[in-house]
Design an enzyme around this catalytic site. Sequence first.
Site, PDB file in Angstrom:
ATOM      1  N   ARG A   1      47.587  39.516  32.191  1.00  0.00           N
ATOM      2  CA  ARG A   1      49.306  39.182  33.343  1.00  0.00           C
ATOM      3  C   ARG A   1      50.077  38.263  32.552  1.00  0.00           C
ATOM      4  NH1 ARG A   1      46.667  39.104  38.700  1.00  0.00           N
ATOM      5  NH2 ARG A   1      48.571  39.510  39.426  1.00  0.00           N
TER       6      ARG A   1
ATOM      7  N   LEU B   1      36.305  40.778  37.357  1.00  0.00           N
ATOM      8  CA  LEU B   1      37.921  41.360  37.851  1.00  0.00           C
ATOM      9  C   LEU B   1      38.765  40.729  38.624  1.00  0.00           C
ATOM     10  CD1 LEU B   1      36.355  44.529  36.964  1.00  0.00           C
ATOM     11  CD2 LEU B   1      38.231  42.853  35.698  1.00  0.00           C
ATOM     12  N   ASP B   2      39.810  40.486  38.830  1.00  0.00           N
ATOM     13  CA  ASP B   2      41.177  40.047  40.330  1.00  0.00           C
ATOM     14  C   ASP B   2      40.714  41.001  40.875  1.00  0.00           C
ATOM     15  OD1 ASP B   2      41.648  38.090  38.511  1.00  0.00           O
ATOM     16  OD2 ASP B   2      43.749  39.136  37.939  1.00  0.00           O
ATOM     17  N   LYS B   3      41.232  40.923  42.294  1.00  0.00           N
ATOM     18  CA  LYS B   3      41.151  41.552  43.687  1.00  0.00           C
ATOM     19  C   LYS B   3      41.778  43.335  42.792  1.00  0.00           C
ATOM     20  CE  LYS B   3      42.311  42.293  47.969  1.00  0.00           C
ATOM     21  NZ  LYS B   3      43.273  43.052  47.942  1.00  0.00           N
TER      22      LYS B   3
END
Length: 298
Positions: free
Chosen positions: A235, A135-137
Amino acid sequence: MLEELIRFTAEDADAGQTVREVLQKRFGVSRRLLIRAKFKGLITRNGQHVFVNEILQPGDEIAVMVREDEEESVAPEEMPLAIRYEDDDLMVIAKPAGLVVHPTGNHAGGTLANGVIAYWQKRGEHRRFRAVNRLDKDTSGLLIVAKNQWAHEQFSRMQQERTLHRTYQAIAEGDVQPDEGTIDAPIGLAEGSFITRQVRPDGQSAVTHFRVLARGCGMSLVELVLGTGRTHQIRVHLSSLGHPLAGDDLYGGSRELIGRQALHAHRLSFVHPRSGAAMEITEPLPADMSTLAQKFFG
């Protein structure tokens, strides 16, 4: 250090089969991992060394252990962990937004990996950190950590076969139309960037299924299921439709109402690699996204 991968008791159906056959057919042990166990580990039957071509009898206790090629280099750092499920093979953790998963050049410490290693060491367990889904930050939600190499291989196979199902919830700008559909658009690096992605004809295949849960005042609450797992996929895909995520200023969203991309890994479903049980774990929206959802969708 030897790490135990598989321990099982031979059943009547295993009688007459070799150790290798049962490990590969019943437990999905790869040829590569079996070779490592033979030459860089230990396979035992009833506590004694056994060769993989030996025939099993009902009641035989088989254990497979391997020696790690490398020691875990991630330093332990105690931190609170929201553990939603754990057994001998896996952990499911609810990652908060703002937490990096694994150390990088820009984030050498203070990552989820540091916290998990500290948690294991406190329990007397010495393992390597193996995240199954990244998962992205600034993306919150559920993340699987495999606790041994065998489990990691099984989850990798699930990802390839698309039997590990990941469902996200997002708040996107504008009225996403239609009510549901599939975005099938290849994704690659944007020109002149090592970070930003874009939809482009020469990119990697990327498929996202979506369903609008609610609309209101120029915002949409969307449920998304990944058909592929490209970097920044959700995104990029929503931004390409003119509906960037709220807070996602990298892809055209505004940070006026939320300080990070409004994206949350809401649900994981899969078949447990050892027990064969159907697993489904959900995590509600965190406070920042929940507040935003209440403001726009009631």
